[in-house]
Write a protein that holds these residues in place. Sequence first.
Motif, PDB file in Angstrom:
ATOM      1  N   GLU A 292      17.902  22.634 -23.666  1.00 56.19           N
ATOM      2  CA  GLU A 292      17.703  21.506 -22.818  1.00 56.19           C
ATOM      3  C   GLU A 292      18.917  20.688 -22.705  1.00 56.19           C
ATOM      4  O   GLU A 292      19.378  19.665 -21.659  1.00 56.19           O
ATOM      5  CB  GLU A 292      16.637  20.831 -23.207  1.00 56.19           C
ATOM      6  CG  GLU A 292      16.632  19.728 -24.556  1.00 56.19           C
ATOM      7  CD  GLU A 292      16.149  20.537 -25.623  1.00 56.19           C
ATOM      8  OE1 GLU A 292      15.336  20.090 -26.625  1.00 56.19           O
ATOM      9  OE2 GLU A 292      16.210  21.918 -25.801  1.00 56.19           O
ATOM     10  N   GLY A 294      22.149  22.299 -22.915  1.00 55.04           N
ATOM     11  CA  GLY A 294      22.888  23.290 -22.348  1.00 55.04           C
ATOM     12  C   GLY A 294      23.807  23.972 -23.503  1.00 55.04           C
ATOM     13  O   GLY A 294      24.722  24.676 -23.379  1.00 55.04           O
ATOM     14  N   ALA A 310      18.701  27.763 -17.052  1.00 60.28           N
ATOM     15  CA  ALA A 310      18.188  26.524 -17.004  1.00 60.28           C
ATOM     16  C   ALA A 310      16.815  26.463 -17.140  1.00 60.28           C
ATOM     17  O   ALA A 310      16.047  27.902 -16.799  1.00 60.28           O
ATOM     18  CB  ALA A 310      18.809  25.792 -15.943  1.00 60.28           C
ATOM     19  N   THR A 326      23.029  22.241  -9.695  1.00 60.01           N
ATOM     20  CA  THR A 326      22.797  22.502 -10.999  1.00 60.01           C
ATOM     21  C   THR A 326      24.190  22.737 -11.990  1.00 60.01           C
ATOM     22  O   THR A 326      24.090  22.169 -13.104  1.00 60.01           O
ATOM     23  CB  THR A 326      22.093  24.088 -11.242  1.00 60.01           C
ATOM     24  OG1 THR A 326      20.965  23.867 -10.147  1.00 60.01           O
ATOM     25  CG2 THR A 326      21.726  24.365 -12.469  1.00 60.01           C
ATOM     26  N   ALA A 330      24.672  19.779 -14.867  1.00 60.41           N
ATOM     27  CA  ALA A 330      24.637  20.368 -16.214  1.00 60.41           C
ATOM     28  C   ALA A 330      26.056  20.182 -16.723  1.00 60.41           C
ATOM     29  O   ALA A 330      25.961  19.686 -18.048  1.00 60.41           O
ATOM     30  CB  ALA A 330      24.314  21.731 -16.194  1.00 60.41           C
TER      31      ALA A 330
END
Length: 472
Positions: A292, A294, A310, A326, A330
Motif C-alpha cells: 500500500e 508502493g 496497485a 495513478t 503513487a
Amino acid sequence: MTDPFVVIGGDAAGLSAASKFAREVPSRDVIVFEKGEWVSYAHCGTPYYVKGTVERLTDLLSLSPEEAADRGIDLRRNHEVVGVDTGAETVTVTHDGKTVDQPYGDLLVATGAHATTEPIPGTELDGAFTMHGLDSAAAVRAALSRPDEDAVDKSIEYVDTALVEQYTDWEPPERVAIVGGGYVGVEMAEAFRAHDVETHLFQRSSHLLPPFGKAVGERVADHLREEGVTLHLNTAVDALVGDDGRVASVAHDGSTTDVGLALVGIGIRPNTALITDTPVELGNSGAIAVNEYGATTVDGVYAAGDCAEANHAVTGSPDWVPLGLTANRAGRAIGQTVAGEPSLVGDIAGTAVVKAFDLECGRVGLLDHERASAAGFDPVSKTVTTGSRSGYYPGGDDTDVTLVADRKSGRLLGGAIVGEDRAAIRIDTLATAIEADMTVDELERLDLAYAPPFSPVWDPVLVAAKVLTGQL
C-alpha cells in the motif's frame, strides 16, 4: 553522497516522486535516470497534437529539464539503467558509451510501459506506428501533412529529427488503418478524420472500447460511422503488408485493404525486464508487485506508474490499470514515504474517460460480469437512457448510464456513461461512490445539484440508481 534517492524513469511517477522528495529533504540527493530525451510529458495528449488541437509538441511537456534542476533534481537524460543489484544497492548506467555503477539509498523503479504489436507481422515497416511517445506523434503528424507545410518544428531540442524528416517528405496518405478499437484507436480515428483521411478501424471483438462495456461501445460505433470512419468489427488483422519497405495494405479475413499508413493500438505491457534478475517480485498481472506504500518485496526498492500494480478498490486485490493519475499520485506518495513520512499510494478503481468525436465516455470499477463473479460477487446490471438537462432547456442530449451492483449486498461495483453533454464528468460521482463502498440505494439518495442548464431534477446517475435499486 552514497545514499541518494535514485529514480529510474523521468516521466509521471518518477518526477512526481523526485519533486516531492527534493522538496521535503533538500539536504539529500535525488538522481533521476531517463534513457531518452523526453521527460514529464502528457502522453494522453498525443492524439490531439496529431489532430492539430494542440499546436506545439512542447505544449505537452509538464516539467522541463530546467525546471527539474530548479527543484533540486539531478536529472540525467540519455542515461539508460541496464542493471539493478539490490544486494549491493547499485544500479548500472550507460551513457555515451561508458558504464558506471551508481549507489542508492532508496530506489524507485518507474520504467513505464511499452506498446505491444504482437502478434501482428509487419509493424517494422515504414509508415507503421504505435502512438507511444512524442516522437511517434511528431512523425505521424509529419506524415499527414504536405511536404511544404512544415507542420512539425524540428528545431525542438528533444525531437528525433531524423525520424520526423523521414516522414516530412511523404505525400499525405489517402487512406489509413487503425488496428485496435481501444482508447488510442478511437482517439486517433478522430485525429485522422480531422486531416480528411479515409479511415478504417479494425477491431477483433464485437464492440469498441471493451473496458467501457457494450452499451458505450455500440453508441461509439454508430457515432464513428456518422463521422465517416469505416469500422471492421469482429475482424482480426493478420499482418501489415509492405511494398519496398513501406506499409501498403492490411491483411484481414482472407482479403486486403490498401493503406498508406497504419496505427497499431492493441495494448501496452509493463517494462519489467530491468528487475528480472533481482528478488523484486512480479504480480499476477506481470507488473511489479507492491504494497500500500508502493514498496516492492525488497527493502528500499519501490515501484510506481505503468510498470507497477496497485490495489483495486472493488476487489481488494492487486490489479494493473496503467493511467496517468495513478502514476502521478503513487509517485508523489512514494516521494513522501522515502522522505520519512509514510504515505499511502491509494487504491485504484479503473476510472477513465475518453472522447470519441462529440461523444464523451466514462467508466469505473467492475463492468464485466465474469470478472465480478470471479471476485466473489453476484453481479446484476442495468442500462438506462435519460436526458442530460431539463427537457425544456436547450443543449441537452441522451445520456446512457450503465450500473453494476452485487445482488446480495446492493454494493455498487461499477458503472459506465456515454453522451454528448457533460457525460464524462459524471463518472466521478460513481468513482466516489465506489471508493466509499456505497450501495446503489445509497447512491440513489445522494443530494446531487440541480438546475435546468446543468441537469434534470433526477440526474442521469440517480435515475440509473433508482432503476437498478428497483431491480435489486
